[in-house]
Write an enzyme that holds these catalytic residues in place. Structure first.
Site, PDB file in Angstrom:
ATOM      1  N   ARG A 129      -2.459 -11.558   4.662  1.00  0.00           N
ATOM      2  CA  ARG A 129      -3.759 -11.185   4.102  1.00  0.00           C
ATOM      3  C   ARG A 129      -3.823 -11.648   2.652  1.00  0.00           C
ATOM      4  O   ARG A 129      -2.888 -11.453   1.889  1.00  0.00           O
ATOM      5  CB  ARG A 129      -3.960  -9.659   4.121  1.00  0.00           C
ATOM      6  CG  ARG A 129      -4.030  -9.004   5.488  1.00  0.00           C
ATOM      7  CD  ARG A 129      -5.186  -9.460   6.366  1.00  0.00           C
ATOM      8  NE  ARG A 129      -6.459  -9.719   5.729  1.00  0.00           N
ATOM      9  CZ  ARG A 129      -7.374  -8.807   5.389  1.00  0.00           C
ATOM     10  NH1 ARG A 129      -7.154  -7.531   5.625  1.00  0.00           N
ATOM     11  NH2 ARG A 129      -8.510  -9.173   4.823  1.00  0.00           N
ATOM     12  N   HIS A 183     -10.719  -3.071  -0.777  1.00  0.00           N
ATOM     13  CA  HIS A 183     -11.560  -2.409   0.217  1.00  0.00           C
ATOM     14  C   HIS A 183     -12.596  -1.548  -0.495  1.00  0.00           C
ATOM     15  O   HIS A 183     -12.272  -0.867  -1.472  1.00  0.00           O
ATOM     16  CB  HIS A 183     -10.715  -1.496   1.107  1.00  0.00           C
ATOM     17  CG  HIS A 183      -9.657  -2.201   1.881  1.00  0.00           C
ATOM     18  ND1 HIS A 183      -9.822  -2.569   3.191  1.00  0.00           N
ATOM     19  CD2 HIS A 183      -8.418  -2.596   1.529  1.00  0.00           C
ATOM     20  CE1 HIS A 183      -8.715  -3.159   3.615  1.00  0.00           C
ATOM     21  NE2 HIS A 183      -7.851  -3.197   2.620  1.00  0.00           N
ATOM     22  N   TYR A 194      -0.211  -9.926   1.382  1.00  0.00           N
ATOM     23  CA  TYR A 194       0.878  -9.317   2.161  1.00  0.00           C
ATOM     24  C   TYR A 194       0.861  -9.828   3.597  1.00  0.00           C
ATOM     25  O   TYR A 194      -0.184 -10.233   4.104  1.00  0.00           O
ATOM     26  CB  TYR A 194       0.769  -7.785   2.135  1.00  0.00           C
ATOM     27  CG  TYR A 194      -0.539  -7.246   2.647  1.00  0.00           C
ATOM     28  CD1 TYR A 194      -0.742  -6.992   4.006  1.00  0.00           C
ATOM     29  CD2 TYR A 194      -1.593  -6.995   1.778  1.00  0.00           C
ATOM     30  CE1 TYR A 194      -1.940  -6.500   4.467  1.00  0.00           C
ATOM     31  CE2 TYR A 194      -2.799  -6.501   2.233  1.00  0.00           C
ATOM     32  CZ  TYR A 194      -2.959  -6.250   3.588  1.00  0.00           C
ATOM     33  OH  TYR A 194      -4.157  -5.769   4.038  1.00  0.00           O
ATOM     34  N   TYR A 239       0.847  -1.189   0.000  1.00  0.00           N
ATOM     35  CA  TYR A 239       0.000   0.000   0.000  1.00  0.00           C
ATOM     36  C   TYR A 239       0.884   1.240   0.000  1.00  0.00           C
ATOM     37  O   TYR A 239       1.983   1.223   0.567  1.00  0.00           O
ATOM     38  CB  TYR A 239      -0.858   0.065   1.264  1.00  0.00           C
ATOM     39  CG  TYR A 239      -1.997  -0.925   1.318  1.00  0.00           C
ATOM     40  CD1 TYR A 239      -3.234  -0.610   0.784  1.00  0.00           C
ATOM     41  CD2 TYR A 239      -1.831  -2.165   1.934  1.00  0.00           C
ATOM     42  CE1 TYR A 239      -4.290  -1.509   0.864  1.00  0.00           C
ATOM     43  CE2 TYR A 239      -2.873  -3.066   2.018  1.00  0.00           C
ATOM     44  CZ  TYR A 239      -4.100  -2.729   1.478  1.00  0.00           C
ATOM     45  OH  TYR A 239      -5.140  -3.619   1.558  1.00  0.00           O
ATOM     46  N   HIS A 265      -7.304  -8.666  -1.844  1.00  0.00           N
ATOM     47  CA  HIS A 265      -8.651  -8.154  -1.606  1.00  0.00           C
ATOM     48  C   HIS A 265      -8.692  -6.679  -1.994  1.00  0.00           C
ATOM     49  O   HIS A 265      -7.657  -6.031  -2.130  1.00  0.00           O
ATOM     50  CB  HIS A 265      -9.062  -8.321  -0.134  1.00  0.00           C
ATOM     51  CG  HIS A 265      -8.162  -7.606   0.822  1.00  0.00           C
ATOM     52  ND1 HIS A 265      -6.941  -8.129   1.227  1.00  0.00           N
ATOM     53  CD2 HIS A 265      -8.269  -6.402   1.425  1.00  0.00           C
ATOM     54  CE1 HIS A 265      -6.354  -7.274   2.057  1.00  0.00           C
ATOM     55  NE2 HIS A 265      -7.138  -6.219   2.184  1.00  0.00           N
TER      56      HIS A 265
END
Length: 165
Positions: free
Chosen positions: A84, A89, A74, A35, A87
């Site tokens: 995780r 959000h 990640y 991110y 995905h």
């Protein structure tokens, strides 16, 4: 960098009526699972051409569509075992800014889905399917293969999409 994909769907209320003009905010990791955020300490590389966020308004029928790349999984920094899965959000604002719905949508068949604490925190197996993308036939364009995924959202009622932080 990464596999291009189109995401489409529809936002409705519990009666199937479209939510026109809903503001959808999306954010995600890049293809390496990174991110653009000061708290992301994962050592994966940043992609200088990918910001990992966007906004879309639904049309009169409650439909939305955007193009992105498939995110990578990640590690969770505070854990020595939890990764995780890929995905995206979603934050959806309904008719008022006070009507905010937040969740994450996952990709079917990902091995990390089996151990994800958030995904598996949804106790009902049928409800977990409502936070999974539905693969569509791949779109082949002139020079690109683009994955196609679909996810509808029901904002209220018994069949509502489960919320996740």
């Amino acid at each position: 960098m990464g596999q291009l994909m189109n995401v489409s769907g529809r936002v409705t209320d519990e009666d199937g009526a479209p939510i026109a003009g809903a503001l959808i905010e999306v954010w995600q990791a890049n293809a390496s699972g990174k991110y653009i955020h000061q708290w992301d300490r994962h050592q994966a590389p940043l992609d200088p051409n990918f910001i990992g966020q966007g906004r879309i308004l639904t049309d009169a029928e409650g439909c939305y569509r955007f193009r992105t790349i498939k995110p990578g999984g990640y590690p969770v920094a505070e854990s020595d075992w939890w990764w995780r899965p890929p995905h995206i959000h979603y934050s959806i604002f309904g008719v008022s800014w006070m009507d905010r719905f937040i969740t994450q949508i996952f990709f079917p068949g990902e091995p990390l889905n089996q151990t994800d604490l958030l995904l598996n925190g949804i106790p009902n197996a049928e409800a977990r399917q409502r936070v999974m993308f539905e693969p569509q036939p791949t779109q082949v364009t002139k020079d690109l293969n683009i994955l196609e995924f679909h996810r509808d959202f029901v904002l209220r009622g018994r069949r509502r999409t489960p919320e996740l932080p």
